[in-house]
Design an enzyme around this catalytic site. Structure first.
Site, PDB file in Angstrom:
ATOM      1  N   CYS A 122      -1.047   8.863   3.326  1.00 21.09           N
ATOM      2  CA  CYS A 122      -0.954   8.242   2.003  1.00 21.09           C
ATOM      3  C   CYS A 122      -2.197   8.530   1.176  1.00 21.09           C
ATOM      4  O   CYS A 122      -2.184   8.391  -0.051  1.00 21.09           O
ATOM      5  CB  CYS A 122      -0.731   6.739   2.136  1.00 21.09           C
ATOM      6  SG  CYS A 122      -1.992   5.900   3.113  1.00 21.09           S
ATOM      7  N   GLU A 178       0.887  -1.159   0.000  1.00 20.89           N
ATOM      8  CA  GLU A 178       0.000   0.000   0.000  1.00 20.89           C
ATOM      9  C   GLU A 178       0.919   1.201   0.000  1.00 20.89           C
ATOM     10  O   GLU A 178       1.541   1.529   1.006  1.00 20.89           O
ATOM     11  CB  GLU A 178      -0.919  -0.046   1.221  1.00 20.89           C
ATOM     12  CG  GLU A 178      -1.968   1.056   1.236  1.00 20.89           C
ATOM     13  CD  GLU A 178      -1.517   2.242   2.067  1.00 20.89           C
ATOM     14  OE1 GLU A 178      -1.074   3.236   1.439  1.00 20.89           O
ATOM     15  OE2 GLU A 178      -1.589   2.184   3.290  1.00 20.89           O
TER      16      GLU A 178
END
Length: 686
Positions: A297, A258
């Site tokens: 993120c 990720e």
């Protein structure tokens, strides 16, 4: 003089580390707050302990008991959250930032506890789908099962969410029955260490289920095998390097990444400065720039705006950013804290300089920027910075470069097709937001950008009252994205648990499949006794225990009475001529009458262990039932789930699913379903 504490790793059930190694400074004032430890970790011992003690302790439990343990762990962390809040201030996080990390992490444990209790069976095997016949008589059949992998999960996490980042991966892997080794980002690893100490001190963690690595992973990845899993959160560049570690490739070790991505928010052309959605868009962009100082993120990096609204959006963004107080989170009114470290501060500065070759600065970068607080000038603060790229079609720039901090880039677009094209220029992102008032525009944009994004957030005035926002991954929805975003999946409810389970196809007779899955498969061996199954307590029932009822012939009076009672006078039940011209060529009974009549055939009416029927699953009406047809039901104990729950009166109970088959006088199936009941356990009043 106070001695600077040295962080410790938790390896093979022991805390190790006493010799100071790398210094870790406060992001707020630059003062030294911790050291990592210098001792080398024996990863052979660590993995052996996880595979031996960790697997044994976890598989001695089942899905339901592990779910209960997650809930207890979440409760314990909430009870001791202030310890974590205090330590988290060193990372530059405001109270609101830390709430996302600390209480959001505990909330993820609660969410997976609830999912596990509600959706997973007792035991350590999940029958994933319906068994299908593989032969003409049904004596040979097959299906898929999911079982815990007999390996270890290694979680390599980023620095930005030291608690949530650990727990959002720990929760599903723990529920799946796999031990894990967690390696947090070093700059904020002191918060992770504090959380692991609390979890270990709770006495709730099964032995070997969780280990913590402070510092480097050494030869850990070189010791993994085909049953192990690696998950990574961090930069796309680091993910690409780790993914091709020779040992991971050679042993086909599952790797889930990720990665940070160039997420975008699109202001649709239907939204004007006079609309509520315009202000919602501005608030969302600023919130994503300043929450965690932009170190997410999922933060909005590219702000896609209709070309004719760039000036209006810029003006509103600048006005809102100018009101953002930046400084020591301990000061009242401070809305944005520091970056996590001075290294991160230098990196963001470097990336902004790279962006400036294709952009112009419209806010930030002023020489007089001065964060609030004593010693803050020595902290890792960075002024919120808004850039404008006037040529978004040019190569590179904000489509390739990410400044992992409070930095976003405005990009004008010509029309919807151009906005869709620009969104895809991020080469794969975790999330995109579409702000629009028009359902028609949403229906056009979302499918077009979904192939490039792991999640699409649609925001309008209606959703805003409850929206968790662009940048908030939720336990029940996928977190991850294609391409640059890593190509992995995290969270997503039970989907995340399945990442840590091995899928296998199983073939055999229905009796054998019943024995393997712990769930009755039609055609398998059944057990009939003189005791009605509804008269047995939860512990007494065994899978396959069955009752074949007496028969009942359906009459015209049944159909008329049921129609009057229910108010259902559909023509197929009452119009002889119309029914004769239909595919059934006759009047037929209501499907729900068949269900009711079947219940009358199999229910034991007296007071007993069965407390309640709370639902039906997989209901199908297979063949019609006409006037004069005779029906019969078979009730079979299909599945038992012990959730450890009690009735409102305190009676312990379990869930029993019953397979019900209703047939006609030719033995043809007319109705098929599962009925769900709450059944009392022994040792309580009858």
């Amino acid at each position: 003089m106070n001695q600077i504490p040295t962080l410790q790793s938790f390896i093979a059930g022991q805390w190790i580390g006493s010799t100071a190694a790398n210094p870790l400074a406060s992001a707020v004032n630059g003062k030294l707050v911790y050291h990592t430890h210098a001792e080398t970790i024996d990863f052979e011992q660590s993995l052996d302990f996880a595979r031996r003690a960790g697997q044994q302790s976890l598989l001695a439990m089942d899905f339901q008991s592990r779910a209960a343990c997650l809930r207890a762990l979440g409760k314990y962390l909430i009870e001791h959250k202030e310890t974590l809040y205090t330590i988290s201030t060193h990372s530059g996080a405001t109270r609101a930032d830390s709430w996302i990390d600390i209480e959001g992490g505990a909330g993820t444990l609660f969410a997976y506890a609830s999912l596990g209790r509600r959706e997973l069976p007792s035991g350590n095997l999940i029958p994933e789908d319906d068994v299908i016949p593989l032969g003409p008589t049904g004596a040979f059949a097959g299906g898929h099962i999911l079982v815990p992998r007999r390996g270890v999960t290694v979680h390599i996490n980023a620095f930005n969410f030291p608690v949530w980042g650990m727990l959002e991966k720990f929760a599903p892997n723990f529920l799946a029955g796999m031990p894990c080794i967690v390696k947090p980002g070093s700059s904020t690893s002191y918060v992770t260490e504090a959380a692991v100490r609390l979890m270990q001190q709770s006495g709730l963690l099964p032995e070997g289920s969780l280990q913590l690595v402070i510092g480097r992973t050494g030869d850990l990845l070189d010791r993994l095998g085909g049953q192990d899993i690696v998950t990574f959160t961090g930069s796309a560049a680091t993910a690409a390097k780790l993914r091709v570690t020779p040992n991971l490739v050679a042993n086909s070790v599952m790797f889930n990444a990720e990665a940070d991505s160039l997420n975008c928010a699109i202001l649709a052309p239907d939204v004007t400065p006079d609309d509520a959605e315009f202000d919602l868009f501005v608030k969302e962009v600023v919130r994503e720039m300043t929450t965690k100082a932009g170190q997410k993120c999922t933060a909005i990096r590219r702000v896609l705006v209709p070309a004719d609204k760039v000036d209006a959006v810029t003006e509103k963004l600048i006005a809102r950013l100018a009101k953002t107080r930046v400084g020591d989170p301990a000061i009242e009114g401070v809305r944005m804290g520091a970056l996590a470290s001075h290294d991160q501060q230098r990196d963001v500065h470097h990336q902004v300089e790279a962006l400036m070759t294709s952009c112009e600065r419209v806010y930030g970068g002023t020489a007089d920027f001065s964060p609030l607080g004593e010693g803050a000038s020595n902290g890792a603060f960075f002024e919120p910075t808004l850039l404008l790229c006037r040529d978004p079609d040019a190569e590179g720039g904000a489509h390739d470069i990410e400044a992992f901090g409070p930095v976003s880039t405005l990009m004008p677009y010509r029309d919807i097709d151009h906005a869709i094209e620009l969104a895809a220029r991020g080469k794969g992102s975790l999330v995109s937001s579409v702000i629009t008032r028009s359902p028609e525009l949403a229906a056009r944009i979302v499918p077009a950008i979904a192939s490039w994004h792991g999640r699409v957030h649609i925001l309008d005035a209606e959703a805003a009252t409850e929206s968790t926002g662009h940048g908030s991954p939720l336990p029940m929805l996928k977190h991850g994205g294609p391409g640059r975003a890593g190509g992995g999946e995290e969270l997503g409810g039970i989907r995340a648990v399945k990442h840590y389970l091995q899928r296998a196809a199983v073939q055999g007779s229905p009796t054998m499949l019943t024995a393997v899955t712990g769930e009755y498969v039609r055609g398998g061996q059944t057990y009939e006794t003189e005791v009605h199954p509804f008269r047995r307590h939860f512990e007494e029932l065994r899978i396959g225990e069955s009752l074949l009822t007496h028969r009942r012939t359906v009459t015209e009076a049944d159909i008329v009475n049921f129609g009057c009672l229910s108010g259902d006078h559909f023509y197929m039940h009452f119009d002889e001529l119309a029914a004769r011209d239909s595919q059934f060529e006759q009047r037929i009974a209501h499907g729900y009458f068949v269900l009711s009549a079947a219940a009358g055939l199999f229910v034991s009416p007296g007071v007993g262990p069965v407390l309640a029927n709370y639902g039906l699953d997989n209901l199908r009406f297979v063949n019609p039932v006409g006037i004069g047809d005779t029906i019969q039901a078979r009730l079979t104990c299909k599945r038992k789930i012990d959730q450890g729950k009690e009735s409102p009166k305190g009676d312990p109970q379990g869930v029993v699913a019953w397979d019900v088959q209703v047939t006609n006088q030719q033995g043809e199936l007319v109705a098929s379903y599962d009925i769900l009941t709450l059944v009392k356990k022994q040792g309580v009043g009858s």
